[in-house]
Design a protein around this motif. Structure first.
Motif, short mmCIF file in Angstrom:
data_model
loop_
_atom_site.label_atom_id
_atom_site.label_comp_id
_atom_site.label_asym_id
_atom_site.label_seq_id
_atom_site.Cartn_x
_atom_site.Cartn_y
_atom_site.Cartn_z
N GLU A 44 0.83 -1.20 0.00
CA GLU A 44 0.00 0.00 0.00
C GLU A 44 0.87 1.26 0.00
OE1 GLU A 44 -3.17 -0.05 -0.37
OE2 GLU A 44 -3.47 -2.21 -0.12
N PRO A 45 0.38 2.36 -0.56
CA PRO A 45 1.15 3.61 -0.58
C PRO A 45 1.56 4.05 0.82
CG PRO A 45 -0.79 3.80 -1.99
CD PRO A 45 -0.93 2.52 -1.24
N GLY A 46 2.79 4.48 0.97
CA GLY A 46 3.26 4.99 2.25
C GLY A 46 3.57 3.94 3.29
N LYS A 47 3.64 2.66 2.90
CA LYS A 47 3.92 1.58 3.84
C LYS A 47 5.32 1.00 3.59
CE LYS A 47 -0.15 1.73 5.79
NZ LYS A 47 -0.28 2.24 7.17
N LEU A 48 5.91 0.47 4.64
CA LEU A 48 7.17 -0.25 4.54
C LEU A 48 6.88 -1.73 4.67
CD1 LEU A 48 10.58 0.62 6.19
CD2 LEU A 48 9.82 -1.73 5.92
N VAL A 49 7.14 -2.46 3.60
CA VAL A 49 6.89 -3.90 3.56
C VAL A 49 8.22 -4.61 3.36
CG1 VAL A 49 5.78 -5.79 2.32
CG2 VAL A 49 4.53 -3.67 2.74
N ASP A 219 5.71 -2.36 8.43
CA ASP A 219 4.25 -2.35 8.56
C ASP A 219 3.70 -3.74 8.30
OD1 ASP A 219 3.62 0.51 9.04
OD2 ASP A 219 4.56 0.78 7.09
N HIS A 220 4.19 -4.37 7.25
CA HIS A 220 3.83 -5.74 6.90
C HIS A 220 5.09 -6.49 6.50
CE1 HIS A 220 -0.30 -4.20 6.76
NE2 HIS A 220 -0.69 -5.45 6.87
N ILE A 221 5.04 -7.80 6.66
CA ILE A 221 6.16 -8.66 6.27
C ILE A 221 5.63 -9.74 5.33
CG2 ILE A 221 7.92 -10.29 7.08
CD1 ILE A 221 7.87 -8.82 9.77
#
Length: 368
Positions: A44-49, A219-221
Motif C-alpha cells: 500500500e502507498p506509504g507503507k514499509l513492507v 508495517d507488513h512482512i
C-alpha cells in the motif's frame, strides 16, 4: 540520520505522492530454475513492507523485479496502478539502496548524491542544491566535501539513502541495507530508516534475512520460502499466529511441541500439553494431535514445584545481562526459555515447574 532534526520541516517539501506496488501472479525463471513462483501481493502507498526469508528464497529477485533490474517471466507488475511489467528500470520511478552502497570512491559525498539529477539533465547548480537538501535531511550537512572512504559505515549508508531520495522516487527499495554494519549501528540505522520512511510517507520495499530487523521496521512482512510466499501479515500476526511450521520456526525463536486438542468451544480449543491444559484459538483444526509454537518468553519456570505440575529440569543457564536464557528438559521436549528481570540464574540441575502465558506467545500451527 541519527540526528534528523530537520526531518519534520522538510518532510512535506518536494516529495512525490507515494505509490502502491502490486504483483499479480509473477513468476521469474532462469532456464529450468524457478526463482520466484506465482507470487501475488500489494504494498500500500506509504507503507514499509519487508521481504523476509533465508538465502535463495526469491526475495532479492522479487525486489529486483520491482526495480526493473530483472524482468518477469510471467505475470504483471504495477506501480501506482500503472503496468510497468515491460518497462526498463529508468522508466519505473523507483530508486534502490544496494547492500554494497555502490558509492563512487573518486567523488565527494555531494557529487555522489548529485550524480542522479545530473545524469537526468539538471544543471550542476540545481543538482547540488537538490543534493544538499537531502544531505541536510538525513543529518550529513557539513560532510558534503568528504570522500566516501573518510566516512563511517553508518555515514556511507546515509549517503546511499540520500542518493536514492534525491530523485524523489515513487518507491524506495532497500536490499539488505544493514548487513555491512555492526550490531549496535544496525539498530540505530534501522530506526533512522523507519523514521525517515514514516515522516516522508515513502512506499518502501525492504529485503532482509534478519527476523529482528524485519519485525522492528515493517508495517507488513512477506515471508518467502522456496520461491513462494509462506505468509503475509503484520509483525505481530507473524510472531503470534504463524500460518505454518516454516514461519513459526523462522520468525524469532520458537519451541515446536506436540499437544492434544481435546475439545472445541467457539473459536477456542482446549489443548492438553503434558500436565497443562491451555485455552487457545483452534485456527480451524479439530480434535487430535496438533503442533504448537511456544515462544521462549512465553514459558515460565519456577523452582516451587507443586504436585501435578508440568515439571522439568534446568540443563543450561546463560546470563546475558537483560535476560537469562535456559535450556529445560521436560516431558514435552527440550525447551528454550528466556527470563527477564532476574539477576541470579536458576542453577543447572534444578527441578522447575513449567507454565505458559497462553495469551501471548503460544499458538496452534494450522499447517505442517
Amino acid at each position: 540520520m541519527s540526528s534528523i532534526s530537520s526531518l519534520s520541516r522538510l518532510s512535506a517539501a518536494g516529495t512525490k505522492q507515494a505509490a502502491s506496488v502490486e504483483f499479480r501472479n509473477v513468476t521469474k525463471r532462469y532456464g529450468n530454475v524457478t526463482a520466484v513462483d506465482d507470487v501475488s501481493f500489494t504494498i500500500e502507498p506509504g507503507k514499509l513492507v519487508t521481504l523476509l526469508g533465508p538465502s535463495g528464497c526469491g526475495k532479492t529477485t522479487t525486489l529486483r523485479m520491482i526495480a526493473g533490474l530483472e524482468m518477469a517471466s510471467e505475470g504483471q507488475i504495477l506501480i501506482g496502478g500503472r503496468d510497468v511489467t515491460n518497462l526498463s528500470a529508468a522508466d519505473r520511478d523507483v530508486s534502490m539502496v544496494f547492500q554494497s552502497y555502490a558509492l563512487f570512491p573518486h567523488m565527494s559525498v555531494l557529487e555522489n548524491v548529485a550524480y542522479g539529477p545530473s545524469v537526468q539533465g539538471a544543471s550542476k547548480k540545481d543538482a547540488n542544491a537538490m543534493a544538499m537538501e537531502k544531505l541536510e535531511l538525513i543529518g550529513l550537512k557539513g560532510l558534503e566535501k568528504r570522500a566516501p572512504s573518510e566516512l563511517s559505515g553508518g555515514q556511507q549508508q546515509r549517503v546511499a539513502v540520500a542518493r536514492a531520495l534525491v530523485l524523489e522516487p515513487q518507491v524506495l527499495l532497500f536490499d539488505e541495507p544493514l548487513s555491512n554494519l555492526d550490531a549496535k549501528l544496525r539498530r540505530r540505522v534501522r530506526e533512522d530508516i523507519r523514521e525517515l520512511q514514516q515522516s516522508l510517507n515513502l512506499t518502501v520495499a525492504y529485503v532482509t534475512h534478519d527476523q529482528e530487523e524485519a519485525l522492528a521496521v515493517s508495517d507488513h512482512i512477506i515471508v518467502m520460502s522456496n520461491a513462494r510466499i509462506a505468509q503475509t501479515g503484520t509483525p505481530r500476526e507473524l510472531y503470534e499466529e504463524p500460518a505454518n511450521l516454516f514461519v513459526a520456526d523462522f520468525i524469532g525463536d520458537a519451541n515446536i511441541v506436540t499437544g492434544d486438542l481435546v475439545s472445541l468451544a467457539g473459536p477456542n480449543a482446549q489443548v492438553r500439553l503434558g500436565a497443562v491444559t491451555l485455552d487457545l484459538p483452534h485456527r480451524g483444526l479439530g480434535p487430535g494431535a496438533v503442533r504448537l509454537a511456544v515462544r521462549p518468553d512465553a514459558v515460565q519456570i519456577d523452582e516451587n514445584v507443586q504436585p501435578g505440575a508440568l515439571a522439568g529440569t534446568v540443563s543450561k543457564a546463560s546470563y546475558l545481562g537483560t535476560q537469562i536464557e535456559y535450556e529445560v528438559e521436560s516431558p514435552i521436549g527440550n525447551l528454550f526459555v528466556v527470563q527477564y528481570g532476574r539477576k541470579q540464574p536458576i542453577a543447572p540441575g534444578t527441578p522447575v515447574a513449567i507454565s505458559f502465558a497462553t495469551l501471548r506467545g503460544v499458538a496452534i500451527i494450522p499447517e505442517a
